[in-house]
Design a protein around this motif. Structure first.
Motif, short mmCIF file in Angstrom:
data_model
loop_
_atom_site.label_atom_id
_atom_site.label_comp_id
_atom_site.label_asym_id
_atom_site.label_seq_id
_atom_site.Cartn_x
_atom_site.Cartn_y
_atom_site.Cartn_z
N VAL A 297 98.35 45.59 129.79
CA VAL A 297 96.71 46.29 130.60
C VAL A 297 96.77 46.78 128.59
CG1 VAL A 297 95.10 47.73 130.88
CG2 VAL A 297 96.46 46.52 132.73
N MET A 298 95.42 46.22 127.51
CA MET A 298 95.80 46.14 126.22
C MET A 298 94.60 46.98 126.07
SD MET A 298 95.31 42.59 125.04
CE MET A 298 96.73 41.75 126.04
N MET A 299 93.53 47.89 124.99
CA MET A 299 92.67 48.57 124.44
C MET A 299 92.47 49.56 125.48
SD MET A 299 90.59 46.14 122.59
CE MET A 299 89.93 44.25 124.06
N ILE A 300 93.01 50.02 126.19
CA ILE A 300 92.93 51.76 126.65
C ILE A 300 92.40 52.22 126.24
CG2 ILE A 300 94.37 53.14 128.31
CD1 ILE A 300 96.92 50.99 128.69
N ASP A 301 92.36 53.26 127.10
CA ASP A 301 90.91 54.42 126.31
C ASP A 301 91.73 55.43 125.31
OD1 ASP A 301 88.30 54.74 128.64
OD2 ASP A 301 88.64 53.16 126.84
N VAL A 302 91.44 55.72 124.19
CA VAL A 302 91.04 57.21 123.57
C VAL A 302 91.31 57.98 124.97
CG1 VAL A 302 91.10 58.64 121.83
CG2 VAL A 302 91.33 56.60 121.18
N PRO A 303 92.27 59.47 125.15
CA PRO A 303 92.07 60.42 125.71
C PRO A 303 91.07 61.65 125.53
CG PRO A 303 94.08 60.48 125.42
CD PRO A 303 93.47 59.26 124.27
N ARG A 304 90.39 61.71 126.03
CA ARG A 304 89.69 63.35 125.02
C ARG A 304 89.77 64.62 125.84
NH1 ARG A 304 85.64 61.59 122.12
NH2 ARG A 304 86.14 59.51 121.69
N LEU A 305 90.01 65.88 125.43
CA LEU A 305 90.47 66.55 126.21
C LEU A 305 89.30 67.55 125.58
CD1 LEU A 305 94.21 68.05 125.13
CD2 LEU A 305 93.17 67.24 127.82
N ALA A 306 88.34 68.02 126.88
CA ALA A 306 87.17 68.88 126.18
C ALA A 306 86.28 68.21 124.94
CB ALA A 306 87.36 70.00 125.88
N GLY A 307 86.47 66.76 125.34
CA GLY A 307 85.61 66.78 124.08
C GLY A 307 86.50 66.47 122.87
N TYR A 308 87.30 66.47 122.46
CA TYR A 308 88.76 66.64 121.16
C TYR A 308 89.46 64.65 121.71
CZ TYR A 308 92.20 67.40 117.54
OH TYR A 308 93.49 67.21 117.09
N PRO A 309 89.21 63.78 121.02
CA PRO A 309 89.94 62.67 120.69
C PRO A 309 91.36 62.79 120.59
CG PRO A 309 88.62 62.43 118.97
CD PRO A 309 88.02 63.72 119.89
N LEU A 310 92.68 62.35 121.73
CA LEU A 310 93.53 62.92 121.45
C LEU A 310 94.13 61.50 121.07
CD1 LEU A 310 95.70 64.37 124.06
CD2 LEU A 310 95.07 65.08 121.38
N ILE A 311 94.50 60.94 119.34
CA ILE A 311 94.44 59.98 118.80
C ILE A 311 96.49 60.02 118.04
CG2 ILE A 311 94.90 57.40 117.18
CD1 ILE A 311 91.55 58.00 117.69
N SER A 312 96.95 61.21 117.32
CA SER A 312 97.50 61.51 117.12
C SER A 312 99.03 62.04 117.35
CB SER A 312 97.42 61.97 115.52
OG SER A 312 97.86 62.64 114.57
N PRO A 313 99.93 61.55 117.12
CA PRO A 313 100.99 61.94 117.93
C PRO A 313 100.77 63.45 117.79
CG PRO A 313 101.64 60.40 117.01
CD PRO A 313 100.36 60.09 115.85
N ARG A 314 100.56 63.84 116.53
CA ARG A 314 100.63 65.90 115.87
C ARG A 314 99.16 65.97 118.03
NH1 ARG A 314 99.67 64.93 110.69
NH2 ARG A 314 102.44 64.60 110.40
N GLY A 315 98.60 65.83 117.64
CA GLY A 315 97.94 66.23 119.04
C GLY A 315 98.82 65.95 120.58
N PHE A 316 99.12 65.20 120.50
CA PHE A 316 99.81 64.50 121.87
C PHE A 316 101.16 65.38 121.62
CE2 PHE A 316 98.54 61.19 124.46
CZ PHE A 316 97.99 60.39 123.78
N TYR A 317 101.30 65.49 120.47
CA TYR A 317 103.25 67.01 120.57
C TYR A 317 102.96 68.39 121.05
CZ TYR A 317 106.28 70.19 118.59
OH TYR A 317 107.35 70.67 118.79
N TRP A 318 101.39 68.93 121.12
CA TRP A 318 100.81 70.01 121.66
C TRP A 318 100.63 70.04 123.21
CZ3 TRP A 318 102.11 73.77 119.03
CH2 TRP A 318 102.59 73.65 117.58
N LEU A 319 99.93 68.58 123.49
CA LEU A 319 99.74 68.44 125.30
C LEU A 319 100.81 68.25 125.61
CD1 LEU A 319 97.76 67.88 127.09
CD2 LEU A 319 98.37 65.49 126.61
N LEU A 320 101.78 67.25 124.95
CA LEU A 320 103.23 67.18 125.84
C LEU A 320 104.29 68.63 125.97
CD1 LEU A 320 104.14 64.24 124.47
CD2 LEU A 320 104.40 64.67 126.69
N LEU A 321 104.09 69.77 124.06
CA LEU A 321 104.72 70.58 124.56
C LEU A 321 104.41 71.49 126.27
CD1 LEU A 321 106.74 72.12 123.14
CD2 LEU A 321 105.33 72.96 121.86
N GLY A 322 103.07 71.36 126.23
CA GLY A 322 102.42 72.57 126.51
C GLY A 322 102.26 71.91 128.35
#
Lengths: 316, 331, 375
Positions: B154-179
Motif C-alpha cells: 500500500v503506497m501513498m499513505i497519509d502523512v500523520p497529523r498531531l493537532a494539525g501539525y504534520p509529521l514528515i521529518s524524522p525529527r518530528g517522529f523522534y519526539w513522538l516515538l520518544l514520548g
C-alpha cells in the motif's frame, strides 16, 4: 488418471524423502539436547557445496565423473559436514548447556547467518548448476513420467534411513545414542560418556543433512547459498509433525509433509473453486501442523517428554 | 580516622560526579539527537520503533515466559490498519490519533486469536506454532491482493497529523516515538510490578505450580498475548505513518527473529536490556557498512559470539530501572 | 581497494607529477543501492557489477570533464526499512551526486520522498508503474514498459503457432503477475483459451505437483511470469515430467544460465522476450559479456547490462550538467538523449522511458538464442 496419481505419488515420495532425510538431523539433535538446531539448514546447503567442490576440483570436472567418484564424494561429504556439525556443537552449544533454552537457538541463528553469508562471499551469490549424480533418463510408466533421479533419490534416502534405524537399534553406539536421548543424567550415572554421544549425534544428523543437500541439488539441478532456509523450515515442520525426538517420526513427517504439499497444490484450487491458489499451499501445510499439534501436542509419533530429560534448567 | 572519612567522602564525591556526568550525557544525547544529521535521526527513530516492539515482545517472552516467534504478525496488523485506513487504497482517511487505538485494539484481538489455540502448548511447540502464525499472516497479506495490495503493498499513505501539525521529518517522529516509548515503558514497568506481572512471573517459573496456587493461567496468558500484541500494533501504526509505504516484505520471519534477538542479547525480561539490545542490533549493521560484503558475515558471527559469551544478555534481569536509579542517585 | 580509488589516486599523482595546478583529480561520487546480501544478492551484486564495469572504463579513459568517478555500493537487502536508512545516508552525504537505485520497487517507493527532499538525482529501477506516478521530479526510469512483453508471445502463440490452450503461471510479484496477466488477456482476445492461472511463491523450487496438474489440462503453451532461477527450474521440471508444451518467459530468461541450468533438452521448448535485437547481431552485447567476464570472472547476471546503462546515463548527465550540483544534474537527466547497448534512451515528462521500446521474441535452439519474432 492412474498416470496422474502415479506421477503425483512419485513427486510426493521424492520431496518427502529429502524432507525426511533432513528432518532426521533436526529430530536427533532435539531428542538429546531439546535444541532446535537452526544451523542444520546451512549444513544441508554446505553438503551440496562441498560435493560440488570435491567433484569439480578433486576429480577435475563435475560433468563427467563416474559412479566411483560420486560414491567417494558421498562419504567425504558425510564426514566433512559431520565434523562441521561436531565443531559447531562444541563451540556454540556446549558452553550454553547451563544457560536458558532460548540461548543456543539464537546462537544457532547467528551461526546460520554467518555460514550463509560466508558461502555467498566465497562462492558468489549466484545459483550454480549442479548436475545430477544420477543419469537423468526418463521412464514412462502407465502414463507417468518418472526420472531415474527421482527413483535414485527415494531409494537412496530410504536406504540411509533404514541404515540409521538399524544403527540406532542394533549397534552399541546406537544404544549409546538412545540412552543419552532418553536421559542424559541417568546415562552419565551409568558411566556413559554423554559428551561423546552428543558429538556422535551431531556427526550423524548433520552428515545426513549434508547428503540430503546433495540429493536436493541433484534433483533441482542447482545450488545457491540461501537454499537451506526454506527447505530447512519445511524439514523442521516435518520433524515436528512426525513427533520431534522420534526418528521414525521424522521419516513419517517428511513423507507426510511431501504429501500435504503435493496434495495442497493439486487439490486447493479444485476444492476451493479457484479462490485459493496454489500459493496457499504453505499456509495449508502450517494449518495441518497446528491442527496436529493441538490434538497431539507431541506430534504423531512423539512421546511425552519428561521433566527429567530436560537438559536446560529454565526456559528463559 | 579523620583521614579515612575524608578519603571516603572524596571518593564518594567523585562517584557522584561520575554518575551525574553519565546522566547528563544520556540526557544530552536524547535531547540533542534531532540536531544531528537526518541519517542519525532516522537511525534513532528505527531504534525507538524496535525498542517499542521489543518492549511488547519482552512482556510475553521475558515476563510470562511464553516463546512467541511470530510477533511480527501484530506489527503487521498495526501497520496495515493505518495503511488501509489512511490512504487512497479504499479512499478512507482517518486521522492518525484515531487509528492508533484502532490498530492497537485490532492487534490485541489477533493476539487473543493466537493465544487461544496455543494455550496447551509448551516450550518449543509454542515457538513453532507462533512462528507458523506469523508466517500465515504474512502469506495472507501477500495473497489478499484486493484488500492489502498483495506484494505491491500500500503506497501513498497519509502523512500523520498531531493537532494539525504534520509529521514528515524524522525529527518530528523522534519526539513522538520518544514520548510513546517512555509512556509504554512506564506502563510496562508498572505491569511488571502489578498482580498480573507477578502472575506472569509465576507462570514463567512453573506453570503447573502457578495453576496449583489458583492463578487462572488461561486469563493470564491471554492477557500477556493481548497486551504485547497491542504494543506491537502500536509500533506498526507508527511505522506505517513513518515509512508511508507498507508491503509484506517488511514483516518476514527474520523480523520476528530480530526482535527476539534484541531481547535476548540485550537482556531478557528487563527494560534496560531491551533498550541496549535495540541499540546494539539496529546500529551494529549500520556501523558495519564499512566492511561491505563481509557485513552480514560479521553480524552473524558477532551475534553468535555475543550469545555464547553472555547468554543471559548484556544487561542481567535483575538490573532494572529501579536498581539503575538507586545506583545513580544513592549516596 | 576499489579500482576507481586506485585510478583516481594514480591520476592525482600523475597530475601532481606533471606540475598541473590542480592538487588532485576531481572525484565525483555515484552511489548505488540494492540487495547485496540475502536472497536477492545475486541480482543486486551482478547489477552493480555492470555499473562498476562502466565506471571503471570511464575512469580508465581519463574520466569526463576532468572528473573521475568514485562508486559507492550500498546494501539495502531488499528491505524497505534499510533502504530508507541508506537513502537518508546518501542524501546527507554532499559528495554523492547521483543515486542509481534502488533495485526493488518495494524499496524505491519509501525512498522516493527522501530523495525528493534532498533533490537527489535518482535513476530508479523497478517495474511497478506507480513509481513514476508519485509526483516526484528528480527521478528517471530507464526500464522499458515491461508489459509489452506479455502481448508479443500471446500473438505469436495464437497466430504463428496456432495454439489453442495456454496455462498461465506467475510468481505473485508485481512484474511476474502483471506481465502474465497481459499475456492471458491478449491470448483470450486472440481467440485462445486460458486453461488456468496458477501462482507459485517466489522462493519455490519445486513445481512438480503443479506441472503434473497442468499436464491434465493439455496446454500447448505455458506462460511463466517469474525470474531466474525459477524459469530454469520450471523448464527442467516440465521436461522431466513430460509436459510437452512451449514455455514462454519474460526478459529475465535472456541469459546463458537459462539453457545451462535447464539443460539443453528442456531449453528447446523455451521462448524468451527481450528488448534488444539478436545477441549475435549485436556486437556490443557480445563485447559487453566478454568485458564483464574478464573483469568479474563469471557470467553477467540478469540485470548487469541494465546496471551498465544506468551508470552510462548518470555519467552522461554529469557531463552535460552546467554545474556539479544535484538540481542541475536532475534537469540534465530529464533531457538525456543517449544511445546504449539496449537501444536509444530518452525520457518522457514522467521520467519513464520514451517510446516504451520494441520487444523481440527468441527461441532457445541448442542452447543458443535465435530470433523468432518481434513487435
Amino acid at each position: 488418471m492412474t498416470g496422474l496419481l502415479l506421477q503425483q505419488f512419485v513427486n510426493m515420495a521424492t520431496i518427502g524423502a529429502i524432507y525426511a532425510l533432513i528432518a532426521l538431523g533436526y529430530t536427533m539433535v532435539y531428542g538429546v539436547l531439546r535444541l532446535i538446531n537452526f544451523v542444520h539448514s546451512e549444513l544441508f546447503m554446505l553438503g551440496a557445496y562441498f560435493c560440488y567442490g570435491l567433484l569439480a576440483f578433486g576429480f577435475g570436472g563435475i560433468g563427467s565423473v563416474g559412479a566411483l567418484a560420486v560414491t567417494v564424494a558421498f562419504f567425504a561429504v558425510f564426514a566433512l559436514v559431520g565434523f562441521t556439525g561436531v565443531a559447531i556443537e562444541r563451540i556454540a552449544y556446549k558452553p550454553l548447556r547451563q544457560a536458558t533454552r532460548l540461548a543456543p537457538m539464537l546462537s544457532a541463528l547467528g551461526l546460520s547467518l554467518f555460514f550463509q553469508s560466508a558461502v555467498q562471499v566465497l562462492a558468489g551469490p549466484q545459483p550454480i548448476r549442479f548436475p545430477s549424480i544420477f543419469p537423468g533418463t526418463r521412464i514412462m510408466v502407465a502414463g507417468a513420467v518418472i526420472t531415474t533421479t527421482q527413483l535414485g533419490i527415494v531409494v537412496l534416502a530410504v536406504a540411509l534411513m533404514l541404515l540409521l534405524a538399524a544403527f540406532v537399534a542394533r549397534t552399541r553406539l546406537g544404544v549409546l545414542v538412545r540412552a543419552v536421548s532418553e536421559s542424559p543424567r541417568t546415562s552419565a550415572l551409568l558411566g556413559i560418556n554423554v559428551d561423546r554421544a552428543i558429538s556422535l549425534i551431531f556427526f550423524i544428523g548433520p552428515g545426513l543433512g549434508g547428503l540430503g543437500g546433495i540429493l536436493y541439488a541433484s534433483y533441482y539441478g542447482i545450488m545457491y547459498p540461501t537454499m537451506g532456509t526454506i527447505v530447512g523450515l519445511k524439514a523442521f515442520t516435518a520433524a515436528i509433525l512426525g513427533g520431534i525426538g522420534s526418528i521414525p517420526g521424522a521419516m513419517l513427517g517428511g513423507f507426510l509433509l511431501g504429501f500435504v504439499e503435493v496434495a495442497g497444490t493439486a487439490l486447493l484450487p479444485v476444492l476451493s473453486g479457484g479462490i485459493l491458489g496454489t500459493d496457499y499451499r504453505d499456509i495449508f501445510a502450517f494449518i495441518v501442523l497446528v491442527t496436529v499439534l493441538i490434538f497431539r501436542p507431541t506430534g504423531l509419533l512423539g512421546e511425552q517428554i519428561s521433566e527429567e530429560t530436560m537438559v536446560y534448567k529454565r526456559d528463559y | 580516622m579523620a583521614s579515612v572519612s575524608v578519603a571516603r567522602s572524596g571518593f564518594r564525591a567523585g562517584r557522584v560526579l561520575a554518575r551525574a556526568l553519565l546522566v547528563g550525557a544520556v540526557l544530552a544525547v536524547l535531547l540533542l539527537m534531532p540536531q544531528a544529521g537526518l541519517y542519525y535521526v532516522r537511525l534513532a527513530d528505527d531504534v525507538l520503533i524496535y525498542v517499542l516492539l521489543a518492549l511488547g515482545l519482552n512482556l510475553v517472552i521475558g515476563y510470562a515466559g511464553l516463546l512467541d516467534l511470530g510477533f511480527v504478525a501484530f506489527y503487521a496488523v498495526g501497520a496495515y490498519s493505518y495503511a488501509l485506513l489512511a490512504s487512497p487504497q479504499f479512499g478512507i482517511h482517518l486521522p492518525f490519533l484515531v487509528i492508533l487505538p484502532i490498530g492497537a485494539a485490532l492487534a490485541a484481538c489477533f493476539g487473543i486469536l493466537l493465544g487461544i489455540p496455543v494455550l496447551p502448548l509448551r516450550g518449543d511447540y509454542l515457538a513453532i506454532v507462533t512462528l507458523g502464525f506469523g508466517e500465515i499472516i504474512r502469506i495472507l497479506l501477500n495473497n489478499m491482493d484486493a484488500v492489502t495490495g498483495g506484494p505491491q503493498g500500500v503506497m501513498m499513505i497519509d502523512v500523520p497529523r498531531l493537532a494539525g501539525y504534520p509529521l514528515i521529518s524524522p525529527r518530528g517522529f523522534y519526539w513522538l516515538l520518544l514520548g510513546i516509548c517512555i509512556i509504554v515503558g512506564t506502563l510496562v514497568l508498572r505491569l511488571e510490578r502489578s498482580i498480573l506481572g507477578k502472575a506472569w512471573a509465576a507462570i514463567r517459573e512453573d506453570q503447573d505450580a502457578a495453576r496449583g496456587i489458583g492463578i487462572n493461567t488461561v486469563r493470564v496468558k491471554l492477557a500477556a498475548f493481548a497486551i504485547s500484541a497491542s504494543i506491537g500494533g502500536l509500533a506498526g501504526v507508527i511505522f506505517a505513518s513513518f515509512q508511508r509505504y507498507v508491503s509484506p516484505e517488511s514483516f518476514t520471519f527474520n523480523e520476528s527473529i530480530l526482535i527476539v534477538l534484541i531481547i535476548v542479547i540485550g537482556g531478557v525480561g528487563n527494560i534496560l536490556g531491551v533498550i541496549t539490545g535495540a541499540i546494539a542490533l539496529i546500529v551494529l549493521p549500520e556501523l558495519l557498512r564499512g566492511v561491505a560484503e563481509y557485513r552480514m558475515m560479521a553480524f552473524g558471527f558477532v551475534l553468535a559470539a555475543l550469545i555464547v559469551l553472555r547468554p543471559e544478555g548484556l544487561v542481567p534481569r535483575s538490573f532494572g530501572p529501579a536498581r539503575l536509579a538507586r545506583w545513580l542517585f544513592a549516596p | 581497494m576499489r579500482r576507481s580509488h586506485i585510478t583516481g589516486l594514480a591520476l592525482a599523482i600523475a597530475a601532481a607529477a606533471c606540475g598541473i595546478g590542480v592538487a588532485r583529480a576531481d572525484e565525483v561520487t555515484i552511489a548505488s543501492a540494492g540487495p547485496l546480501s540475502g536472497p536477492q544478492a545475486f541480482f543486486g551484486v551482478t547489477w552493480q557489477n555492470g555499473m562498476q564495469l562502466y565506471l571503471d572504463e570511464v575512469n580508465k579513459s581519463g574520466g569526463v570533464n576532468g572528473h573521475t568517478f568514485k562508486f559507492m555500493k550500498m546494501d539495502d537487502q531488499a528491505d524497505p526499512r534499510q533502504g530508507t536508512l541508506v537513502a537518508q545516508k546518501l542524501c546527507d552525504d554532499d559528495s554523492v551526486k547521483v543515486v542509481l537505485g534502488h533495485f526493488n520497487s518495494g524499496v524505491v517507493l519509501p525512498t522516493l520522498p527522501i530523495y525528493s527532499q534532498c533533490d537527489m538525482p535518482d535513476i530508479i529501477f523497478g517495474s511497478n508503474p506507480a513509481l513514476t506516478q508519485q509526483g516526484v521530479a528528480n527521478i528517471v526510469r530507464p526500464v522499458p514498459n515491461d508489459f509489452i512483453q506479455g502481448a508479443l508471445p500471446a500473438n505469436y502463440a495464437r497466430n504463428d503457432m496456432k495454439a489453442e490452450r495456454a496455462a498461465v503461471v506467475n510468481d505473485k510479484q508485481t512484474f511476474g503477475e502483471g506481465v502474465s496477466r497481459i499475456f492471458a488477456e491478449r491470448f483470450k482476445q486472440a481467440g485462445g483459451t486460458v486453461t488456468s492461472v496458477s501462482q507459485v511463491n517466489p522462493t519455490d523450487v519445486d513445481f512438480t505437483a503443479l506441472i503434473t496438474q497442468l499436464k491434465q489440462q493439455n496446454p500447448q503453451v505455458v506462460y511463466l511470469g517469474a525470474v531466474m532461477p525459477q524459469l530454469a527450474l520450471f523448464a527442467k521440471q516440465m521436461h522431466d515430467l513430460g509436459l510437452d508444451a512451449k514455455l514462454f518467459v519474460p526478459d529475465g530468461g535472456y541469459t546463458p544460465d537459462l539453457p545451462k541450468q535447464a539443460g539443453d533438452a528442456a531449453a528447446q521448448a523455451i521462448y524468451v522476450t527481450f528488448q534488444v535485437p539478436p545477441y549475435d547481431s549485436s556486437p556490443e552485447l557480445v563485447d559487453f559479456t566478454k568485458r564483464y567476464t574478464a573483469a568479474f570472472h563469471s557470467d553477467p547476471g540478469a540485470y548487469s547490462v541494465y546496471g551498465y546503462i544506468l551508470a552510462q546515463i548518470a555519467v552522461a548527465a554529469i557531463k552535460s550538467a552546467p554545474k556539479l550540483d544535484r538540481a542541475d544534474i536532475v534537469s540534465a537527466l530529464h533531457s538525456t538523449k543517449l544511445d546504449t547497448i539496449l537501444g536509444p534512451v530518452s525520457f518522457d515528462k514522467n521520467g519513464d522511458l520514451a517510446g516504451g521500446g520494441r520487444v523481440f521474441l527468441y527461441h532457445i535452439d541448442n542452447g543458443k538464442f535465435v530470433l523468432a519474432g518481434h513487435s
